[in-house]
Design an enzyme around this catalytic site. Sequence first.
Site, PDB file in Angstrom:
ATOM      1  N   GLU A 151     -15.974 -45.998  15.060  1.00  0.00           N
ATOM      2  CA  GLU A 151     -15.215 -44.978  14.339  1.00  0.00           C
ATOM      3  C   GLU A 151     -14.016 -45.579  13.604  1.00  0.00           C
ATOM      4  OE1 GLU A 151     -16.377 -42.939  18.325  1.00  0.00           O
ATOM      5  OE2 GLU A 151     -16.039 -44.978  17.593  1.00  0.00           O
ATOM      6  N   HIS A 161     -14.036 -50.556  17.481  1.00  0.00           N
ATOM      7  CA  HIS A 161     -14.938 -49.423  17.686  1.00  0.00           C
ATOM      8  C   HIS A 161     -15.532 -48.973  16.352  1.00  0.00           C
ATOM      9  CE1 HIS A 161     -13.471 -47.860  21.834  1.00  0.00           C
ATOM     10  NE2 HIS A 161     -13.361 -49.180  21.758  1.00  0.00           N
ATOM     11  N   CYS A 215     -13.907 -41.928  22.032  1.00  0.00           N
ATOM     12  CA  CYS A 215     -12.956 -42.184  23.112  1.00  0.00           C
ATOM     13  C   CYS A 215     -11.578 -41.669  22.675  1.00  0.00           C
ATOM     14  CB  CYS A 215     -12.911 -43.684  23.401  1.00  0.00           C
ATOM     15  SG  CYS A 215     -12.077 -44.637  22.096  1.00  0.00           S
TER      16      CYS A 215
END
Length: 160
Positions: free
Chosen positions: A54, A52, A82
């Site tokens: 992030e 991801h 998420c």
Amino acid sequence: MEDTSFMDAALALAKEAAAEGEVPVGCVIVRNGEIVGRGRNRRETAKTALGHAEIEAIADACKNLGGWRLWECTLYVTLEPCPMCAGAIINARLPKVVFGASDDKCGACGSVCDLFSMDFNHHPQVVKGVREEECSKLLTEFFENLRATLRSRPKWKKPT
């Protein structure tokens, strides 16, 4: 004003991800007005659930700053984090998260749940909706194109 320019940098990374067939999410981490971490989705290319934007940006910032505590930084991401990414944000001690588009299916900063309001030892401030229209449009167009591509692929048929 500053939030929009850093979100523009995250959007540029999201567009790079889309160009590689990844879900278009981009992220930058900023300290004292300077980008110290960058990330974009790479789940498909890296073949990992951890790919991801992030997570990649947090790892990059930790490497560049020489430590895991990002307490002087702000994270800018095009899509609401998420649960996995929200957990990483809490563990990195990021004090502020700025995101563009909300995620009604997996968002952990208020859409599905709010991990930052739970009884953890750290509670980042959240600013949502920065460049929301551009972030949402990029995601919508990506999934529309993906569905069209999948529909146009020849279907496998059993030989007769």
